[in-house]
Every structure is written in C-alpha cells, then in structure tokens.
Enzyme design. Structure first.
Site, PDB file in Angstrom:
ATOM      1  N   ASP A   1       0.688  -1.149  -0.194  1.00  0.00           N
ATOM      2  CA  ASP A   1       0.078   0.157  -0.217  1.00  0.00           C
ATOM      3  C   ASP A   1       0.834   1.239  -0.022  1.00  0.00           C
ATOM      4  O   ASP A   1       1.773   1.437   0.690  1.00  0.00           O
ATOM      5  CB  ASP A   1      -0.957  -0.006   1.431  1.00  0.00           C
TER       6      ASP A   1
ATOM      7  N   GLU B   1      14.134 -16.087   0.394  1.00  0.00           N
ATOM      8  CA  GLU B   1      14.203 -17.328   1.213  1.00  0.00           C
ATOM      9  C   GLU B   1      13.030 -18.282   1.144  1.00  0.00           C
ATOM     10  O   GLU B   1      13.271 -19.440   1.669  1.00  0.00           O
ATOM     11  CB  GLU B   1      14.425 -16.680   2.816  1.00  0.00           C
TER      12      GLU B   1
HETATM   13  C1  BGC Z   1      -5.360   2.263  -0.495  1.00  0.00           C
HETATM   14  C2  BGC Z   1      -6.499   3.068   0.087  1.00  0.00           C
HETATM   15  C3  BGC Z   1      -6.321   3.512   1.534  1.00  0.00           C
HETATM   16  C4  BGC Z   1      -4.867   4.238   1.074  1.00  0.00           C
HETATM   17  C5  BGC Z   1      -4.411   4.644   2.643  1.00  0.00           C
HETATM   18  C6  BGC Z   1      -4.475   3.438  -0.712  1.00  0.00           C
HETATM   19  O1  BGC Z   1      -3.657   3.465  -1.648  1.00  0.00           O
HETATM   20  O2  BGC Z   1      -5.725   1.639  -1.808  1.00  0.00           O
HETATM   21  O3  BGC Z   1      -7.789   2.325  -0.196  1.00  0.00           O
HETATM   22  O4  BGC Z   1      -7.269   4.471   1.745  1.00  0.00           O
HETATM   23  O5  BGC Z   1      -3.935   3.647   0.836  1.00  0.00           O
HETATM   24  O6  BGC Z   1      -4.087   3.364   3.238  1.00  0.00           O
END
Ligand code: BGC
Length: 585
Positions: A231, A283
């Site tokens: 993310d 790993e």
């Molecule tokens: C996720 C979102 C989220 C944000 C903060 C993003 O890129 O896809 O849904 O709100 O990250 O975590």
C-alpha cells in the site's frame, strides 16, 4: 527519435506493424498472471452481520477458480477500527473479528490451494491505526522517546506550537498533522498522517520500524501467502527536514500523479527497503511476489521499482487513467512496455479497484465522470449504464489481450456499476467527512456483490442489511443470472480469460497494426492474435482474420461457433473490441 520509430517491424497482410515488445521467456508465474482483487468487506457475508468475511471468501473461491484467474489479492482483513475500511491496521498479525479468525484464514488458504489459486495479501507499511499498540505507547511516552520515534512527531510552529509543523495536506482532505495532548494533559506535539487522523505515519528512518515489518512479512509468508500488494509504497520515506510543499498530496490511485519533487513521495531511500524485502521473499523460494501501489511519474521512474532486486510488479495507474483515449492508451502501453522491458520486468494492467469509480460507470460518460471521478451522487450528471457496460467489456477485452499481468477488481466480471444512491448517513469513506461532503469518496465502488438474484440482498448475505446499499440493477446482474445467459458479461469474461490462457497472451509480444490505429481505434498484434478496439461513433472495417471473440456479441451462436470456422462480420461496431486469429501464410 521516438520509441515507435526505433521499433519498426515488417508488414503482415493487414499492413505495417510497429513492434514494441517481444515475447517474454523469463520464469515467474506472475509475469502473465491475472490477479483478482477481493475486497473482503463486500465479497460475501456468511455470518449475517452485513459485512463480508473470510468464510464467505472460502465459500465462493470455486467461482473464482471457474473464472480462470491465477491468484487473488485480498484487501486488508487485519485487526482494525475500520476508520479507513481496514487500511488502518491495529494488529498486522491477526484477523479482525469482523472477518473471522486466523483459523478461518488458514481454511481459506487450504481451499485456495485445492483450487490452484495463489493468495496475495495487502501490506500497509506507511501508516497504522491510532489504536495500534505502538502508537498508544508513543502517546503515553514523552517527546523524544524511542516510542515516539516509531512515528513522525514534531513540535508545532507559532509561539505556542499551535501551528502544524509544515503545510502538508492529508490525501483525504485537511491538514496532514494532528496535535496530541501530552500525558500531563497539556497541548503537545503533532504527528504526521498523510491519510486520516486515525492513520499515523511510521518513521521509516527508524530501524525498529524496518524490523517490525520484516517480522510481519515472515508471519504471512509462513502461513503460505504468495506475496504482498504494498500500500502507498512510494510514501514510506519522507525527505529530510520535511520541507514545505505546495502541491496536493495525491498519493494514491484515486487521483493523478504526485509532483516529481513531492517530499513525501518517491524518495531514493525507499529502494533499499524493497531490496531487503525481496531478499526475505527469496528465502521462501522464487514464487513469492511484491506488487507496488506506487503512483509515480514518469513511467521510466516506475521501472526503478521493479528492477531485478526490487519488487516484481507495480500497478500501472497511468493505464487506468488513460480511459478510452486511444492516443493516451497507445502512449502508455508503448512507454510501459519499453520502460519495463529495459529492466526485465513485466507490465501490469488495471481498469478498476476499490479506490476509483468502476470502469462500467466511468465509461458511461462521454468525457470525464463528474467530480473528477471522486465518487458520484444522485445529484450529479448520471452515466448511461448500458453504454458504460458495453464499453467496459470492450476495454477489458482490449486489456486482457495485452502481454503482462492484469489485475481485476471484484464485480467487474459482472459489469457492475458504482452504487450512486448512497444516503450521506451511510457513506463511510473518511474522504466524505474530511471534505465536508465535497468529495463523495470511494464507497460507490465498494458496494457488496450480488451472487444469487432470488436470495435476500441478492445473495451477499442472509442476515443484516449490507453495510452499503446495493443498487436495484444488481438483481439482474447477479452471478447466477449471468451464468445462465450465454452472452452475459460474466460469460464473456470466462471466455476471455480461458482464451487468454490458451493463447498465452500474457507471455506474448506487442506490435501496433498501423492501418487500424486512428483517432478512434487501436489495433495490436500479440502472437497470432489481432486485437482491435473501436471507441469512435461509427463502425470500422475489420482487418482479415477469423473472429475469436467479440465484446458485444449479436447472438449466442457466435460464441458457440468454432473459432476456426466462424468468420466474423466485416465491421466492428462503436464501443466494441474484437480478437481475431491472423490468417496464416
Ligand atoms: C489504499 C486506499 C487507502 C490508502 C491509505 C491506498 O492506496 O488503496 O484504499 O485508503 O492507501 O491506506
């Protein structure tokens, strides 16, 4: 000299080709994989609380195997107060009771293995929840303590520290800083959160943060996951000194690119983090992967993320944002393949996810969707849903013919539109509240799925109302209804995915077929398959070839006819894509 003109290839019967990418022979399942995004809250609710759960995913995995995808990626199901639908994690190594237990997770993994599906999970390393034990410890500890150093705390500006430490804005609206009360009750330091107030950013200058995330990686790798979708992978490291920056914090897939110089994105030190993670994955053998959610510009910079010792894949958001603009599409596809080939990485392609208006709705507009695609409400100009679904089929078919990996978002195989009629009181995306309703946010694309038309809540769950209301159209789009209709969106996806595998298109090559590329159409050759998309208002003549599949079949017979014997119509209608088998010789 343009990349195109350096790559001229010989003509075929249909005219000159411009070669961009040759077939991929490197090992690695992900290089051509179709990965299906499951958004757990909205997939299937087995315990009747109105929110999807892991047991629901286990129950419906056979449907995904039947769709012929290679893997699923699960958005977060970890312990979380759900302030940002689970992207606010309070315990990275446990399942939130809303979704089940670790035992449910293991049962889901076992079912996936039986069905030959790999499972990728979401890793959220930029920030956690303010309820995470480490943040609670930081709040209880003094300024300058090791506990505070896990996060980005700073003194405020102004005579009393009453001004935020810099001018950065939260991606969800409002300032990116929140002031705390110190343990003695006095107004105190500020902490940085690029997203919601409830999502404090970690301090990646602190080795303890690195150690903690390496532990998290191993925890899930030991449980058998095939990898991680990372993310906001471009945001972890901030520029030294946290310099002022006037741009908008467009740090994720909802929007365009962040500026090149944004001090909160794309810092060079990020790459060593991902190199270390890649070593950990290695790993566990060659099959575990990292996919970056990294919104960086220009495309050659994205290639830096997928160098041989870094991540395996990165989402291609420029592709998503190109919409149906054929010039942009051609540019993005060419640039992606050339830039990624230079580092030996495959491209990925994507049209929808849980952060953007679904493509069946976006393409129901001529031109951009209202509010810049930041949610659509009942008072906005409404999309043409029939046109949107037709064009969505064409766009998906164009995408799934491309070499590389592809990401699908749950429900796109049903041609689902966004939920538009969501009462304000039910909107849950923090963007809505943080902008005083000016940006509606992402709830529309997160509406729970319809499985069986005749069951309560179209089969999403038989208990409480779903956490977001389903549009009336979901009944006729339910999976069981579409299964019975030979020419449904779902059956088109099944055929596309089966044929893509059979023809090995994900491993193939790409050359533009110049005579069929115009201001409103695009055509490419991948191996022996020719893909033509027409986004203009008028039909276009088709090049010679046998029709394998059309995105808008006129009749069911067309599907049942053998691809070898059925010679399709001579024209391709407006808003349609076709796959043709090139004549041999
Ligand atoms: C996720 C979102 C989220 C944000 C903060 C993003 O890129 O896809 O849904 O709100 O990250 O975590």
């Amino acid at each position: 000299m343009s990349v195109d003109s350096m790559l001229k290839a010989p003509a075929i019967a249909a005219g000159p080709l411009t070669l961009v990418h040759t077939a991929d022979e490197a090992a690695g399942w992900w290089r051509s994989a179709v990965i299906y995004q499951v958004y757990p809250r909205s997939f299937r609710d087995l315990n009747g609380d109105g929110i999807g759960d892991l047991a629901g995913i286990t129950a419906e995995l056979p449907q995904l195997a039947r769709l012929d995808v290679d893997a699923v990626w699960l958005s977060p199901f970890y312990r979380s107060p759900q302030k940002d639908a689970g992207y606010d994690v309070s315990d990275y190594c446990d399942v939130d009771p809303l979704f089940g237990t670790l035992a449910d997770f293991d049962a889901m993994m076992a079912q996936a293995a039986r069905l030959n599906l790999r499972v990728i999970v979401d890793l959220v390393p930029n920030h956690c929840s303010d309820q995470h034990a480490a943040f609670q410890a930081a709040l209880g500890a003094p300024a300058g303590s090791p506990e505070r150093d896990m996060f980005i705390f700073r003194d405020g500006r102004g005579p009393f520290g009453e001004e935020p430490p810099n001018n950065w804005e939260s991606h969800f609206g409002g300032p990116a800083w929140t002031r705390i009360s110190e343990p003695d009750g006095q107004p105190g330091q500020w902490y940085l959160h690029l997203f919601d107030t409830s999502q404090p950013d970690f301090n990646w200058d602190n080795q303890a943060v690195h150690d903690e995330f390496e532990r998290v990686l191993r925890f899930w790798l030991d449980r058998g996951v095939a990898g991680f979708r990372v993310d906001v992978a471009h945001a972890l490291v901030k520029a030294p000194g946290l310099p002022e920056w006037g741009g908008r914090a467009d740090g994720n897939s909802c929007d365009g690119y962040p500026g090149h110089d944004a001090p909160m994105f794309g810092q060079p030190a990020l790459h060593d983090i991902y190199r270390a993670w890649r070593r950990i994955l290695a790993e566990y053998g060659p099959d575990r992967i990292l996919c970056a959610e990294a919104n960086v510009d220009p495309l050659p910079r994205l290639a830096d993320w997928v160098r041989p010792d870094e991540m395996h894949q990165a989402f291609n958001f420029p592709y998503l944002h190109a919409g149906l603009d054929v010039h942009r599409l051609r540019g993005v596809i060419t640039d992606s393949l050339v830039a990624l080939d230079a580092v030996g990485a495959p491209s990925t392609w994507v049209l929808s996810n849980h952060d953007v208006v679904r493509h069946a709705t976006r393409f129901g507009y001529d031109g951009p969707a209202p509010r810049d695609g930041d949610g659509i409400g009942t008072f906005d100009r409404q999309p043409d849903s029939v046109l949107g679904r037709k064009r969505a089929a064409a766009a998906s078919m164009f995408m799934l013919g491309l070499p590389g990996g592809a990401y699908l978002y749950q429900g796109e195989e049903l041609g689902l539109p966004d939920g538009i009629d969501i009462p304000d009181s039910q909107r849950q995306d923090p963007t809505f509240a943080r902008t005083g309703g000016e940006r509606l946010g992402r709830d529309g694309c997160r509406v729970p799925l319809p499985w069986r038309a005749a069951e309560p809540h179209t089969g999403f769950g038989s208990g409480q109302d779903p956490w977001l209301p389903q549009p009336a159209s979901f009944a006729e789009l339910a999976r069981d209804v579409q299964t019975e209709q030979p020419t449904s969106h779902l059956n088109l996806y099944r055929r596309m995915l089966a044929m893509r595998r059979q023809l090995d298109l994900g491993r193939g090559s790409l050359a533009w077929l110049e005579n069929w590329c115009s201001d409103t159409s695009l055509a490419y050759v991948n191996g022996t398959t020719l893909v033509v998309m027409n986004v203009g208002p008028d039909p276009v003549d088709l090049p010679p070839g046998h029709v394998l599949l059309r995105s808008s079949p006129e009749s069911a017979e067309q599907y049942s006819a053998s691809p070898e014997t059925y010679d399709g119509g001579h024209q391709l209608g407006s808003g349609e894509t076709v796959w043709l088998n090139l004549p041999v010789g």
